[in-house]
Design an enzyme around this catalytic site. Structure first.
Site, PDB file in Angstrom:
ATOM      1  N   LYS A 195     -18.729 -26.219  30.375  1.00 52.92           N
ATOM      2  CA  LYS A 195     -17.895 -26.283  31.575  1.00 52.92           C
ATOM      3  C   LYS A 195     -16.603 -25.496  31.384  1.00 52.92           C
ATOM      4  O   LYS A 195     -16.190 -24.717  32.233  1.00 52.92           O
ATOM      5  CB  LYS A 195     -17.597 -27.738  31.917  1.00 52.92           C
ATOM      6  CG  LYS A 195     -16.880 -27.927  33.245  1.00 52.92           C
ATOM      7  CD  LYS A 195     -16.829 -29.390  33.627  1.00 52.92           C
ATOM      8  CE  LYS A 195     -16.266 -29.564  35.035  1.00 52.92           C
ATOM      9  NZ  LYS A 195     -16.307 -30.970  35.465  1.00 52.92           N
ATOM     10  N   LYS A 481     -12.778 -36.458  18.757  1.00 50.51           N
ATOM     11  CA  LYS A 481     -12.800 -34.997  18.709  1.00 50.51           C
ATOM     12  C   LYS A 481     -11.410 -34.452  18.366  1.00 50.51           C
ATOM     13  O   LYS A 481     -11.288 -33.471  17.624  1.00 50.51           O
ATOM     14  CB  LYS A 481     -13.285 -34.445  20.052  1.00 50.51           C
ATOM     15  CG  LYS A 481     -14.739 -34.770  20.348  1.00 50.51           C
ATOM     16  CD  LYS A 481     -15.149 -34.377  21.749  1.00 50.51           C
ATOM     17  CE  LYS A 481     -15.249 -32.894  21.928  1.00 50.51           C
ATOM     18  NZ  LYS A 481     -15.815 -32.520  23.236  1.00 50.51           N
TER      19      LYS A 481
END
Length: 508
Positions: A195, A481
């Site tokens: 994305k 992350k």
């Protein structure tokens, strides 16, 4: 939580609990009344049958849940989603995945149609040889950019594919090397699905794929790349020619993106005609979801059942078993769809939730699962609602005994979970009264597949609205992350246990 919503939950909790046996005994027409069918489009139009008769839903519970839906503003939220209004308040976005298949706001649907035509031109050009002899595609993505395409390709190409597709998501190099081993670099395209076009796992894998092409004599590796992204400028910066950049709107979330250009590998494998049939099957569910109200709305009725077990019976998991090898990856797909969407601890208004949200979704395939986990389902101490999914038409050409045995096992498991058996002794006792629902398809074709996925999308949305949460953000994936990036950058402060692991692995 509003007073009306609180009162609705109290009314649901107050409904007397009856066993499945009692519910069937009291209502001879229960099997028909708690089932519903959806007709699919196309010349060989089939049906999908949804059966909740072996759940504990009854008229009183459905009436109480309908009151909850009214109190939670379900109709207004449904309308807002299809009209392209902001339904993702934390990110200030609409959720326009239904528009990608032609449903909802006309302007957004037309924009989606233009993007689909752009993808169709590229797919047709590849099939016609414009990019040379293309035999393989390595599709690189992660999360929704990989799970949906992997499921669709596996489900719809069992009889053969126009292009051999390998979906790679794992940053573990073994996954990419397996794809390399199955492909000829001279006849391979690379699709990069991201994305933002910054996802570290995807972009690292993409760089390695280009190096593999170059190391194996491909003169212009970047010329073999197709980008699927909501950030086309970044894809062009990365080196992809704009003619091979297939955009999709930022308002399409990853786990809802199969209908957008993220479906490119599916279209390349099965052809655009079949891809459009998949969209049409999903659109049929959209039309039903928009038009039907209360218990007659199939995804909403599924949400009634889901929430009854999660909140009232305090079931922490929900199991999905596909009695069809073509849907082997469906439980994995639904894990992300349901748990990333509804695994939240605050409402859309940023208040603590009032009870459990998404259960843990898990499952497996057909008779394999029977010999692995059904011991717990039948005799364990956990109450686990189960979904069975099957197809009347087989996916194979072998002796019909194969499929007959498969289906009889599917139906027998639901019957056995409900009925139980006193047994000869405690070790052979089956308590029964264990709920299941069955989704029975005429066949697993593109239209049916699209309908199944759209049904589960709307089921997930309906659950979220009734709980008052936002199913379209996923901030829970970010902390780990971010800490991984800190390690890569040589920074960050960690607990002694993590520090010891980093030192042991030579990463300290």
């Amino acid at each position: 939580m509003s007073d009306a919503v609180s009162a609705a939950w109290d009314a649901i909790a107050a409904v007397p609990r009856r066993t499945l046996g009692e519910l069937f005994h009291a209502d001879e027409g229960r099997a028909a009344r708690f089932s519903g069918s959806l007709d699919l489009p196309g010349e060989d139009a089939g049906q999908v049958r949804f059966d909740w008769s072996k759940t504990h839903l009854d008229d009183d519970l459905c009436t109480a849940f309908e009151a909850l839906a009214d109190a939670a503003g379900f109709a207004a939220m449904r309308r807002a989603m299809f009209d392209g209004e902001v339904v993702n308040p934390t990110e200030g976005r609409a959720a326009t995945h239904a528009a990608m298949r032609g449903s909802g706001d006309a302007a957004k649907a037309e924009e989606a149609a233009a993007l689909l035509r752009r993808m169709e031109m590229l797919v047709d050009a590849i099939h016609d040889g414009a990019l040379g002899n293309v035999q393989h595609l390595i599709h690189i993505g992660i999360g929704g950019s990989a799970l949906g395409p992997a499921l669709a390709v596996d489900a719809l190409t069992r009889d053969g594919a126009r292009v051999d597709v390998h979906v790679v998501s794992n940053i573990d190099g073994l996954a990419l090397e397996r794809a390399f081993a199955a492909c000829d670099p001279a006849t391979t395209l690379i699709a990069v699905a991201s994305k933002t076009f910054t996802t570290i796992e995807t972009m690292t894998n993409a760089a390695s794929a280009l190096a593999w092409l170059a190391d194996n004599g491909v003169a212009d590796p970047s010329g073999r790349v197709v980008a699927l992204t909501a950030s086309p400028g970044k894809a062009v910066e990365w080196g992809v020619d704009e003619t091979r950049v297939l955009p999709f709107p930022e308002t399409v979330g990853g786990r809802y993106s199969l209908w957008s250009s993220i479906g490119f590998p599916v279209a390349l494998a099965i052809g655009m005609e079949e891809f459009r049939e998949m969209l049409a099957g999903a659109q049929a569910v959209d039309a039903h979801f928009q038009a039907a109200d209360g218990r007659d709305n199939l995804p909403l009725r599924a949400a009634f059942s889901d929430l009854y077990y999660a909140r009232i019976r305090e079931c922490q998991t929900r199991a999905v078993f596909a009695y069809d090898e073509r849907l082997a990856l469906l439980p994995d797909y639904l894990q992300q769809l349901e748990m990333e969407s509804n695994g939240k601890r605050v409402t859309a208004g940023q208040e603590p939730v009032s009870g459990p949200t998404a259960p843990i979704t898990w499952g497996g395939v057909g008779t394999d699962a029977q010999h692995a986990v059904f011991q717990l389902l039948h005799q364990g101490t956990h109450l686990v609602p189960v979904d069975f999914i099957a197809s009347i038409a087989p996916g194979d050409t072998l002796d019909p005994a194969h499929h007959r045995i498969l289906l009889t096992n599917c139906f027998a498991q639901g019957a056995a979970l409900m009925a139980g058996d006193k047994g000869e002794d405690p070790a052979r006792h089956f308590p029964g009264d264990r709920p299941s629902a069955t989704i029975l398809c005429d066949d697993i074709d593109p239209a049916t597949f699209g309908a199944l996925i759209a049904f589960h999308e709307h089921r997930t949305f309906a659950n979220a609205v009734l709980m008052g949460i936002n199913p379209f953000d996923q901030f829970g994936v970010e902390l780990g992350k971010r800490m991984a990036r800190d390690i890569e950058a040589g920074g960050g402060t960690f607990d002694p246990g993590t520090r010891a692991l980093l030192d042991a692995a030579g990463l300290g």
